[in-house]
Design a protein around this motif. Structure first.
Motif, PDB file in Angstrom:
ATOM      1  N   ARG A   7       0.827  -1.217   0.000  1.00  0.00           N
ATOM      2  CA  ARG A   7       0.000   0.000   0.000  1.00  0.00           C
ATOM      3  C   ARG A   7       0.859   1.263   0.000  1.00  0.00           C
ATOM      4  O   ARG A   7       0.514   2.255  -0.634  1.00  0.00           O
ATOM      5  CB  ARG A   7      -0.949   0.000   1.191  1.00  0.00           C
ATOM      6  CG  ARG A   7      -2.109  -0.961   1.020  1.00  0.00           C
ATOM      7  CD  ARG A   7      -3.000  -0.937   2.252  1.00  0.00           C
ATOM      8  NE  ARG A   7      -4.125  -1.815   2.075  1.00  0.00           N
ATOM      9  CZ  ARG A   7      -5.326  -1.401   1.677  1.00  0.00           C
ATOM     10  NH1 ARG A   7      -5.549  -0.142   1.440  1.00  0.00           N
ATOM     11  NH2 ARG A   7      -6.306  -2.254   1.542  1.00  0.00           N
ATOM     12  N   ILE A   8       1.974   1.248   0.713  1.00  0.00           N
ATOM     13  CA  ILE A   8       2.866   2.412   0.726  1.00  0.00           C
ATOM     14  C   ILE A   8       3.486   2.620  -0.648  1.00  0.00           C
ATOM     15  O   ILE A   8       3.535   3.748  -1.162  1.00  0.00           O
ATOM     16  CB  ILE A   8       3.947   2.248   1.818  1.00  0.00           C
ATOM     17  CG1 ILE A   8       3.304   2.372   3.195  1.00  0.00           C
ATOM     18  CG2 ILE A   8       5.057   3.282   1.654  1.00  0.00           C
ATOM     19  CD1 ILE A   8       4.223   2.003   4.347  1.00  0.00           C
ATOM     20  N   VAL A   9       3.940   1.543  -1.268  1.00  0.00           N
ATOM     21  CA  VAL A   9       4.500   1.644  -2.631  1.00  0.00           C
ATOM     22  C   VAL A   9       3.438   2.155  -3.588  1.00  0.00           C
ATOM     23  O   VAL A   9       3.700   3.035  -4.430  1.00  0.00           O
ATOM     24  CB  VAL A   9       5.063   0.273  -3.091  1.00  0.00           C
ATOM     25  CG1 VAL A   9       5.403   0.288  -4.565  1.00  0.00           C
ATOM     26  CG2 VAL A   9       6.284  -0.100  -2.260  1.00  0.00           C
ATOM     27  N   HIS A  10       2.230   1.639  -3.470  1.00  0.00           N
ATOM     28  CA  HIS A  10       1.124   2.082  -4.324  1.00  0.00           C
ATOM     29  C   HIS A  10       0.832   3.570  -4.109  1.00  0.00           C
ATOM     30  O   HIS A  10       0.566   4.304  -5.061  1.00  0.00           O
ATOM     31  CB  HIS A  10      -0.116   1.247  -4.039  1.00  0.00           C
ATOM     32  CG  HIS A  10      -1.313   1.642  -4.823  1.00  0.00           C
ATOM     33  ND1 HIS A  10      -1.416   1.436  -6.175  1.00  0.00           N
ATOM     34  CD2 HIS A  10      -2.462   2.254  -4.457  1.00  0.00           C
ATOM     35  CE1 HIS A  10      -2.581   1.895  -6.607  1.00  0.00           C
ATOM     36  NE2 HIS A  10      -3.223   2.403  -5.567  1.00  0.00           N
ATOM     37  N   ALA A  11       0.904   4.021  -2.868  1.00  0.00           N
ATOM     38  CA  ALA A  11       0.659   5.440  -2.581  1.00  0.00           C
ATOM     39  C   ALA A  11       1.703   6.317  -3.269  1.00  0.00           C
ATOM     40  O   ALA A  11       1.370   7.357  -3.848  1.00  0.00           O
ATOM     41  CB  ALA A  11       0.674   5.688  -1.078  1.00  0.00           C
ATOM     42  N   PHE A  12       2.964   5.893  -3.233  1.00  0.00           N
ATOM     43  CA  PHE A  12       4.009   6.698  -3.865  1.00  0.00           C
ATOM     44  C   PHE A  12       3.935   6.662  -5.387  1.00  0.00           C
ATOM     45  O   PHE A  12       4.446   7.561  -6.050  1.00  0.00           O
ATOM     46  CB  PHE A  12       5.395   6.269  -3.372  1.00  0.00           C
ATOM     47  CG  PHE A  12       5.737   6.863  -2.043  1.00  0.00           C
ATOM     48  CD1 PHE A  12       6.022   8.215  -1.928  1.00  0.00           C
ATOM     49  CD2 PHE A  12       5.736   6.082  -0.900  1.00  0.00           C
ATOM     50  CE1 PHE A  12       6.320   8.780  -0.704  1.00  0.00           C
ATOM     51  CE2 PHE A  12       6.038   6.631   0.335  1.00  0.00           C
ATOM     52  CZ  PHE A  12       6.326   7.981   0.428  1.00  0.00           C
ATOM     53  N   GLN A  13       3.302   5.647  -5.950  1.00  0.00           N
ATOM     54  CA  GLN A  13       3.094   5.626  -7.398  1.00  0.00           C
ATOM     55  C   GLN A  13       2.089   6.695  -7.816  1.00  0.00           C
ATOM     56  O   GLN A  13       2.102   7.137  -8.952  1.00  0.00           O
ATOM     57  CB  GLN A  13       2.610   4.251  -7.852  1.00  0.00           C
ATOM     58  CG  GLN A  13       3.676   3.192  -7.780  1.00  0.00           C
ATOM     59  CD  GLN A  13       3.141   1.821  -8.120  1.00  0.00           C
ATOM     60  OE1 GLN A  13       1.940   1.586  -8.124  1.00  0.00           O
ATOM     61  NE2 GLN A  13       4.055   0.899  -8.408  1.00  0.00           N
ATOM     62  N   TYR A  14       1.225   7.081  -6.898  1.00  0.00           N
ATOM     63  CA  TYR A  14       0.202   8.090  -7.185  1.00  0.00           C
ATOM     64  C   TYR A  14       0.360   9.293  -6.266  1.00  0.00           C
ATOM     65  O   TYR A  14      -0.616   9.855  -5.784  1.00  0.00           O
ATOM     66  CB  TYR A  14      -1.191   7.463  -7.005  1.00  0.00           C
ATOM     67  CG  TYR A  14      -1.466   6.379  -8.004  1.00  0.00           C
ATOM     68  CD1 TYR A  14      -1.902   6.691  -9.275  1.00  0.00           C
ATOM     69  CD2 TYR A  14      -1.253   5.045  -7.690  1.00  0.00           C
ATOM     70  CE1 TYR A  14      -2.146   5.700 -10.202  1.00  0.00           C
ATOM     71  CE2 TYR A  14      -1.489   4.040  -8.605  1.00  0.00           C
ATOM     72  CZ  TYR A  14      -1.932   4.379  -9.865  1.00  0.00           C
ATOM     73  OH  TYR A  14      -2.168   3.404 -10.784  1.00  0.00           O
ATOM     74  N   TRP A  15       1.579   9.734  -6.040  1.00  0.00           N
ATOM     75  CA  TRP A  15       1.828  10.804  -5.075  1.00  0.00           C
ATOM     76  C   TRP A  15       1.257  12.142  -5.500  1.00  0.00           C
ATOM     77  O   TRP A  15       1.083  13.023  -4.684  1.00  0.00           O
ATOM     78  CB  TRP A  15       3.313  10.918  -4.764  1.00  0.00           C
ATOM     79  CG  TRP A  15       4.158  11.375  -5.915  1.00  0.00           C
ATOM     80  CD1 TRP A  15       4.686  10.616  -6.910  1.00  0.00           C
ATOM     81  CD2 TRP A  15       4.581  12.699  -6.174  1.00  0.00           C
ATOM     82  NE1 TRP A  15       5.399  11.376  -7.777  1.00  0.00           N
ATOM     83  CE2 TRP A  15       5.349  12.675  -7.349  1.00  0.00           C
ATOM     84  CE3 TRP A  15       4.381  13.923  -5.533  1.00  0.00           C
ATOM     85  CZ2 TRP A  15       5.908  13.814  -7.896  1.00  0.00           C
ATOM     86  CZ3 TRP A  15       4.941  15.051  -6.082  1.00  0.00           C
ATOM     87  CH2 TRP A  15       5.700  14.986  -7.250  1.00  0.00           C
ATOM     88  N   ARG A  16       0.917  12.324  -6.748  1.00  0.00           N
ATOM     89  CA  ARG A  16       0.331  13.606  -7.183  1.00  0.00           C
ATOM     90  C   ARG A  16      -1.189  13.631  -7.068  1.00  0.00           C
ATOM     91  O   ARG A  16      -1.806  14.651  -7.292  1.00  0.00           O
ATOM     92  CB  ARG A  16       0.725  13.894  -8.625  1.00  0.00           C
ATOM     93  CG  ARG A  16       2.191  14.196  -8.760  1.00  0.00           C
ATOM     94  CD  ARG A  16       2.533  14.622 -10.145  1.00  0.00           C
ATOM     95  NE  ARG A  16       3.959  14.932 -10.203  1.00  0.00           N
ATOM     96  CZ  ARG A  16       4.623  15.140 -11.300  1.00  0.00           C
ATOM     97  NH1 ARG A  16       4.017  15.075 -12.461  1.00  0.00           N
ATOM     98  NH2 ARG A  16       5.907  15.412 -11.262  1.00  0.00           N
TER      99      ARG A  16
END
Length: 134
Positions: A7-16
């Motif tokens: 989930r953290i990796v996924h969040a950083f993929q959509y950081w904008r």
């Protein structure tokens, strides 16, 4: 714990995107809950129950917010509202809920999160198919 890392990796993929902070917070809470589970396998079920209650409540709130952002329909977020309700139930019955809540609510959370993710991916797939036809 691995679900939290994903989930953290996924969040950083959509950081904008607007949902970055909520995805990041949920991922961090999953990691914290995983660390508590691993460090207290046979130990303190009370702290694990309280941590899972807080996790489920916060996750349910963020899923409600996301559901209204994706589809502003009052009936679109009933699963997330139930998740928040169960989080409140765990916390209100604590410490007596520690005897049964860990297995039952972890299973319910995984089931509802899986259904929510499947429905979201199907709606995104449907939207992408409609755009390619145009």
């Amino acid at each position: 714990m691995s679900a939290g890392i994903i989930r953290i990796v996924h969040a950083f993929q959509y950081w904008r995107k607007r949902s970055f902070w909520s995805k990041l917070l949920i991922g961090i809470l999953y990691v914290i809950a995983g660390i508590l589970l691993l460090s207290n396998i046979f130990g303190d079920a009370l702290s694990l129950t309280l941590a899972l209650g807080i996790l489920f409540f916060v996750e349910g709130i963020f899923e409600v917010i996301t559901a209204f952002q994706v589809r502003p329909d009052p009936g679109c977020c009933s699963a997330a509202l139930w998740l928040s309700f169960w989080g409140l139930l765990i916390m209100s019955e604590w410490p007596f809920s520690a005897a049964w809540v860990l297995g039952v609510f972890a299973g319910i959370n995984f089931l509802l999160t899986g259904i929510w993710m499947i429905m979201l991916s199907l709606s995104i797939r449907s939207l992408s198919n409609q755009r390619t036809r145009i």
